[in-house]
Design an enzyme around this catalytic site. Structure first.
Site, PDB file in Angstrom:
ATOM      1  CG  HIS A  63      -9.171  -0.020  -0.258  1.00 42.39           C
ATOM      2  ND1 HIS A  63      -8.536  -0.264   0.943  1.00 42.39           N
ATOM      3  CD2 HIS A  63     -10.508  -0.064   0.016  1.00 42.39           C
ATOM      4  CE1 HIS A  63      -9.432  -0.457   1.898  1.00 42.39           C
ATOM      5  NE2 HIS A  63     -10.644  -0.322   1.368  1.00 42.39           N
ATOM      6  CB  SER A  79       3.747   0.054   8.417  1.00 42.79           C
ATOM      7  OG  SER A  79       2.608  -0.651   8.800  1.00 42.79           O
ATOM      8  CG  MET A 106      -8.165   6.870   2.920  1.00 40.35           C
ATOM      9  SD  MET A 106      -7.307   6.782   4.490  1.00 40.35           S
ATOM     10  CE  MET A 106      -6.436   5.221   4.294  1.00 40.35           C
ATOM     11  CG  ASP A 142      -5.028   2.224   1.017  1.00 42.04           C
ATOM     12  OD1 ASP A 142      -5.989   1.451   0.861  1.00 42.04           O
ATOM     13  OD2 ASP A 142      -3.920   1.848   1.449  1.00 42.04           O
ATOM     14  CB  SER A 186      -0.886   0.020   1.244  1.00 41.78           C
ATOM     15  OG  SER A 186      -1.391   1.339   1.423  1.00 41.78           O
ATOM     16  CG  MET A 197     -11.322  -2.969   5.493  1.00 39.83           C
ATOM     17  SD  MET A 197      -9.839  -2.442   4.594  1.00 39.83           S
ATOM     18  CE  MET A 197      -8.850  -1.696   5.894  1.00 39.83           C
ATOM     19  CG  ASP A 222      -5.997  -2.987   3.210  1.00 43.05           C
ATOM     20  OD1 ASP A 222      -4.926  -2.711   3.763  1.00 43.05           O
ATOM     21  OD2 ASP A 222      -6.642  -2.191   2.499  1.00 43.05           O
ATOM     22  CG  HIS A 269      -3.845  -1.708  -1.647  1.00 39.60           C
ATOM     23  ND1 HIS A 269      -4.977  -2.428  -1.974  1.00 39.60           N
ATOM     24  CD2 HIS A 269      -4.192  -0.944  -0.569  1.00 39.60           C
ATOM     25  CE1 HIS A 269      -5.960  -2.128  -1.132  1.00 39.60           C
ATOM     26  NE2 HIS A 269      -5.506  -1.223  -0.265  1.00 39.60           N
ATOM     27  CG  MET A 277     -11.162   2.979   2.508  1.00 42.88           C
ATOM     28  SD  MET A 277      -9.545   2.873   3.298  1.00 42.88           S
ATOM     29  CE  MET A 277      -8.501   3.061   1.857  1.00 42.88           C
TER      30      MET A 277
HETATM   31  C1  DX5 Z   1      -6.023   1.271   5.770  1.00 46.60           C
HETATM   32  C2  DX5 Z   1      -5.607   0.986   4.345  1.00 46.60           C
HETATM   33  C3  DX5 Z   1      -4.496   0.012   4.258  1.00 46.60           C
HETATM   34  C4  DX5 Z   1      -3.264   0.448   4.981  1.00 46.60           C
HETATM   35  C5  DX5 Z   1      -2.557  -0.762   5.477  1.00 46.60           C
HETATM   36  O1  DX5 Z   1      -7.182   2.015   5.771  1.00 46.60           O
HETATM   37  O2  DX5 Z   1      -6.693   0.491   3.592  1.00 46.60           O
HETATM   38  O3  DX5 Z   1      -4.222  -0.328   2.911  1.00 46.60           O
HETATM   39  O4  DX5 Z   1      -2.418   1.213   4.229  1.00 46.60           O
HETATM   40  O5  DX5 Z   1      -1.463  -0.331   6.222  1.00 46.60           O
HETATM   41  P1  DX5 Z   1      -0.678  -1.273   7.218  1.00 46.60           P
HETATM   42  O6  DX5 Z   1      -0.163  -2.417   6.427  1.00 46.60           O
HETATM   43  O7  DX5 Z   1       0.392  -0.379   7.732  1.00 46.60           O
HETATM   44  O8  DX5 Z   1      -1.665  -1.701   8.279  1.00 46.60           O
HETATM   45 ZN    ZN Z   2      -6.341  -0.443   1.519  1.00 48.02          ZN
END
Ligand code: DX5
Ligand code: ZN
Length: 230
Positions: free
Chosen positions: A70, A200, A41, A39, A12, A141, A177, A37, A72
């Site tokens: 993805h 991370s 938001m 994200d 991600s 999730m 995820d 990936h 959100m």
């Molecule tokens: C959270 C995201 C994830 C996130 C995962 O809302 O959808 O994709 O980046 O991060 P880690 O692997 O650090 O939990």
């Molecule tokens: Zn994600």
């Protein structure tokens, strides 16, 4: 995109250097990432804001493989076309993002993309039971969406196991995820997940100028998942 249940690692870019997305995407792919990936938001469906279709379009030329977007965000439907035009291969929407997720998934496929449906940790698997013939991917999730670096929620392993059984022979990926590390990759892969998103745990210790740690991190997650499968 050939369908298979081989383990795929999808870093991600939420954990990447936001000032160097293009180079970060190229670096993780060179280091063994299967999918990228992305994200998105909106500060409304989730408490955090990242970026939108313009950023996706800008990074697209730097990704050789699959761009896994993805969303959100809520609402979703007014923005599906823009993310498809930005070059998404897969667009995943949350089942909680509105009352008409069935229509949203139809719109994603009509826009020429693979369709994914995501479930928050508190949502039961029955929410997707009547969507399975409309999707190419189900995303579980394993943290509450919004931020990277959170603790893996262990109750979701059983959800993955039950969803895997519900999916049966359908060509539908099961993606997890949130909080994925080599240790938690073992749990979700054994339960039936095939696509593992990690932020991370992939980007830790590396940078665009020193990307080798990305490769070591990706290999460690892949190896844990593949071992758990055997
Ligand atoms: C959270 C995201 C994830 C996130 C995962 O809302 O959808 O994709 O980046 O991060 P880690 O692997 O650090 O939990
Ligand atoms: Zn994600």
């Amino acid at each position: 995109m050939e369908f298979s249940r081989a383990i795929r690692i999808a870093p991600s870019i939420l954990s990447a250097d936001f000032a160097a997305f293009g180079a970060e995407c190229a670096a993780i792919e060179a280091q063994g990432a299967d999918w990228v990936h992305v994200d998105v938001m909106d500060g409304h469906f989730v408490p955090n804001i990242t970026f939108g279709p313009a950023t996706c379009a800008a990074i697209r030329p730097h990704i050789r493989g699959v761009m896994d977007v993805h969303l959100m965000i809520a609402p979703v439907d007014p923005h599906v076309e823009a993310f498809a035009r930005a070059g998404a291969d897969i667009i995943t929407a949350h089942v909680e993002a509105g009352p008409h997720v069935h229509r949203t998934l139809q719109a994603i496929r009509a826009a020429g993309c693979k369709a994914g449906v995501a479930l928050n940790p508190g949502t039961g698997i029955e929410a997707v039971e009547y969507l399975l013939d409309l999707v190419d991917l189900v995303l579980v999730m394993t943290v509450n969406p919004g931020f990277g670096g959170q603790e893996f929620i262990h109750s979701q392993v059983e959800k993955v196991r039950r969803l895997r059984a519900m999916i049966g022979d359908r060509p539908v990926h099961l993606e997890v995820d949130g909080g994925v590390t080599p240790a938690t990759a073992t749990l979700v892969a054994a339960a039936g997940a095939d696509v593992l998103v990690a932020g991370s745990a992939v980007f830790r210790g590396g940078s665009v100028t020193d990307p080798a740690p990305y490769g070591a991190n990706i290999r460690a997650i892949r190896e844990a998942a593949e071992t758990a499968r055997r």
